[in-house]
Scaffold this motif. Structure first.
Motif, PDB file in Angstrom:
ATOM      1  N   UNK A  34       0.811  -1.214   0.000  1.00  0.00           N
ATOM      2  CA  UNK A  34       0.000   0.000   0.000  1.00  0.00           C
ATOM      3  C   UNK A  34       0.851   1.272   0.000  1.00  0.00           C
ATOM      4  N   UNK A  35       2.105   1.165   0.458  1.00  0.00           N
ATOM      5  CA  UNK A  35       2.976   2.340   0.472  1.00  0.00           C
ATOM      6  C   UNK A  35       3.309   2.825  -0.935  1.00  0.00           C
ATOM      7  N   UNK A  36       3.219   1.922  -1.931  1.00  0.00           N
ATOM      8  CA  UNK A  36       3.436   2.369  -3.310  1.00  0.00           C
ATOM      9  C   UNK A  36       2.488   3.521  -3.624  1.00  0.00           C
ATOM     10  N   UNK A  37       1.253   3.378  -3.223  1.00  0.00           N
ATOM     11  CA  UNK A  37       0.262   4.426  -3.496  1.00  0.00           C
ATOM     12  C   UNK A  37       0.535   5.662  -2.654  1.00  0.00           C
ATOM     13  N   UNK A  38       0.874   5.452  -1.415  1.00  0.00           N
ATOM     14  CA  UNK A  38       1.096   6.566  -0.498  1.00  0.00           C
ATOM     15  C   UNK A  38       2.249   7.450  -0.968  1.00  0.00           C
ATOM     16  N   UNK A  39       3.341   6.837  -1.392  1.00  0.00           N
ATOM     17  CA  UNK A  39       4.533   7.597  -1.792  1.00  0.00           C
ATOM     18  C   UNK A  39       4.493   7.986  -3.268  1.00  0.00           C
ATOM     19  N   UNK A  40       4.254   6.996  -4.143  1.00  0.00           N
ATOM     20  CA  UNK A  40       4.364   7.250  -5.583  1.00  0.00           C
ATOM     21  C   UNK A  40       3.201   8.053  -6.148  1.00  0.00           C
ATOM     22  N   UNK A  41       2.048   7.999  -5.487  1.00  0.00           N
ATOM     23  CA  UNK A  41       0.889   8.769  -5.955  1.00  0.00           C
ATOM     24  C   UNK A  41       0.711  10.022  -5.099  1.00  0.00           C
ATOM     25  N   UNK A  42       0.417   9.833  -3.812  1.00  0.00           N
ATOM     26  CA  UNK A  42       0.171  10.986  -2.943  1.00  0.00           C
ATOM     27  C   UNK A  42       1.403  11.876  -2.824  1.00  0.00           C
ATOM     28  N   UNK A  43       2.572  11.247  -2.723  1.00  0.00           N
ATOM     29  CA  UNK A  43       3.803  12.033  -2.632  1.00  0.00           C
ATOM     30  C   UNK A  43       4.050  12.853  -3.886  1.00  0.00           C
ATOM     31  N   UNK A  44       3.765  12.263  -5.051  1.00  0.00           N
ATOM     32  CA  UNK A  44       3.949  12.991  -6.313  1.00  0.00           C
ATOM     33  C   UNK A  44       2.976  14.157  -6.413  1.00  0.00           C
ATOM     34  N   UNK A  45       1.756  13.942  -5.953  1.00  0.00           N
ATOM     35  CA  UNK A  45       0.770  15.014  -5.996  1.00  0.00           C
ATOM     36  C   UNK A  45       1.177  16.167  -5.083  1.00  0.00           C
ATOM     37  N   UNK A  46       1.681  15.837  -3.900  1.00  0.00           N
ATOM     38  CA  UNK A  46       2.147  16.876  -2.977  1.00  0.00           C
ATOM     39  C   UNK A  46       3.293  17.666  -3.606  1.00  0.00           C
ATOM     40  N   UNK A  47       4.244  16.956  -4.205  1.00  0.00           N
ATOM     41  CA  UNK A  47       5.381  17.636  -4.835  1.00  0.00           C
ATOM     42  C   UNK A  47       4.908  18.587  -5.930  1.00  0.00           C
ATOM     43  N   UNK A  48       3.975  18.128  -6.758  1.00  0.00           N
ATOM     44  CA  UNK A  48       3.481  18.963  -7.851  1.00  0.00           C
ATOM     45  C   UNK A  48       2.709  20.170  -7.325  1.00  0.00           C
ATOM     46  N   UNK A  49       1.851  19.956  -6.345  1.00  0.00           N
ATOM     47  CA  UNK A  49       1.034  21.048  -5.818  1.00  0.00           C
ATOM     48  C   UNK A  49       1.888  22.109  -5.133  1.00  0.00           C
ATOM     49  N   UNK A  50       2.900  21.682  -4.388  1.00  0.00           N
ATOM     50  CA  UNK A  50       3.758  22.648  -3.694  1.00  0.00           C
ATOM     51  C   UNK A  50       4.672  23.382  -4.668  1.00  0.00           C
ATOM     52  N   UNK A  51       5.066  22.698  -5.735  1.00  0.00           N
ATOM     53  CA  UNK A  51       5.852  23.369  -6.776  1.00  0.00           C
ATOM     54  C   UNK A  51       5.016  24.453  -7.452  1.00  0.00           C
ATOM     55  N   UNK A  52       3.756  24.123  -7.714  1.00  0.00           N
ATOM     56  CA  UNK A  52       2.856  25.093  -8.330  1.00  0.00           C
ATOM     57  C   UNK A  52       2.655  26.304  -7.422  1.00  0.00           C
ATOM     58  N   UNK A  53       2.463  26.067  -6.131  1.00  0.00           N
ATOM     59  CA  UNK A  53       2.279  27.166  -5.171  1.00  0.00           C
ATOM     60  C   UNK A  53       3.489  28.087  -5.134  1.00  0.00           C
ATOM     61  N   UNK A  54       4.669  27.505  -5.326  1.00  0.00           N
ATOM     62  CA  UNK A  54       5.901  28.288  -5.235  1.00  0.00           C
ATOM     63  C   UNK A  54       6.326  28.890  -6.567  1.00  0.00           C
TER      64      UNK A  54
END
Length: 342
Positions: free
Chosen positions: A79-99
């Motif tokens: 289940x960590x595949x989803x937590x890191x590879x999906x949710x983590x990628x979304x967080x990285x993209x969203x925070x990059x956009x904010x900055x």
């Protein structure tokens, strides 16, 4: 320019770091462990990609984000595949956009395509992952694409074939060690399937070409010189002056055995390995070639270089449990029994 590499301590993140430094760029690394290959003047940020606040802070003043954090098949992370590879990628993209970054580069995977039946793989090939890692990587890619839709920020998505080069370990460490010790190596089925790899340096050339182009795009990357998987292994054995042989195993029985061993937790191989490595797999790279990219390494050349590095460095290979899966040795588990009888 100021660059942030998430997952910068991994095999690929490390290669990106060195290429950017060579080009005179400023680099920061975000990861959960620090590699001993990081120069002292490279800022290291100890942060989990799922820590939104920490990720946001790391992106202050950053021009380009290189997102490489991912749990790879060898980690068997469930289940960590989803937590890191999906949710983590979304967080990285969203925070990059904010900055307000100038560009975002997302490292995806060829596992998105699953078991393909028509080749070469090109822009018209249907994406159909067949195991948990590939499904998570595809969902992560989709999350990133959705984040940057309707924005002016270029999004570059890289889908590489399996990567080789100096320092590449993981399951290749097992292969190299068996060949060094003159043990037989095994393929599922005949092994007479066209199979493409990519060298880390060639991947970096394609990577930088995409960045310099400054436009959004999805890039499939693999070498232009490759034969069958069996040929690749036999050529490496010949180069190593080993008495190993390439032995074919029956497909259905072998896959079912490896699946059961994987379920028991006694095999280092993950579903992506035993469900696809007996199947043909290669990209159409003409779009990159037409843009001026020319890979320098064939399958044989990259295997030889990777093998030579392993032989030269095998006594000092990093055993750090915190190292990325592709930069540390793999426990052979059930394969140790196979090795004994080979």
């Amino acid at each position: 320019m100021n660059h942030l590499i998430t997952g910068g301590s991994g095999f690929l993140g490390n290669a990106i770091m060195h290429r950017l430094l060579k080009n005179g760029e400023n680099v920061k690394i975000l990861d959960v462990w620090k590699s001993d290959t990081h120069p002292d003047d490279v800022e290291f940020i100890n942060c989990d990609i799922r820590d939104r606040s920490g990720v946001n802070k790391s992106m202050k003043g950053i021009d380009i984000v290189h997102h490489n954090v991912a749990l790879v098949p060898l980690t068997k992370s469930g289940k960590l595949f989803w937590d890191v590879n999906v949710n983590g990628s979304q967080i990285a993209a969203e925070e990059a956009l904010k900055n307000g970054v100038d560009a975002f580069i997302h490292m995806s995977s060829s596992a998105l395509y699953g078991a393909v039946n028509k080749f070469p793989i090109d822009k018209n090939t249907k994406i159909k992952p067949i195991e948990i890692y590939g499904k998570a990587k595809y969902a992560g890619e989709q999350a990133v694409v959705k984040t940057f839709n309707n924005t002016d920020i270029p999004l570059i998505v890289i889908r590489p074939r399996t990567i080789l080069g100096n320092g590449r370990l993981g399951i290749f460490q097992i292969l190299f060690d068996w060949i060094r010790e003159n043990h037989n190596v095994y393929v599922i089925g005949s092994g007479n399937v066209k199979f493409q790899f990519i060298h880390a340096h060639d991947l970096m050339d394609a990577y930088m070409l995409a960045i310099n182009k400054g436009a959004s795009g999805i890039y499939n990357v693999g070498t232009d010189r490759f034969g069958t998987l069996r040929q690749c292994l036999e050529n490496l054995i010949k180069y190593a002056n080993s008495s190993s042989s390439v032995i074919s195993l029956p497909q259905k029985l072998t896959i079912n055995t490896l699946r059961f061993a994987d379920w028991l937790g006694i095999s280092p191989l993950a579903p992506w390995h035993y469900l696809t490595y007996h199947k043909e797999f290669y990209f159409d790279i003409n779009p990159l070639i037409s843009n001026g990219w020319k890979p320098q390494y064939s399958n044989d050349e990259m295997f030889i270089e990777s093998y030579d590095w392993f032989i030269k460095n095998r006594h000092i290979i990093n055993l750090n449990n915190k190292a990325s899966a592709h930069r540390k040795p793999v426990k052979e588990a059930l394969l140790k029994v196979v090795k004994f009888f080979s």
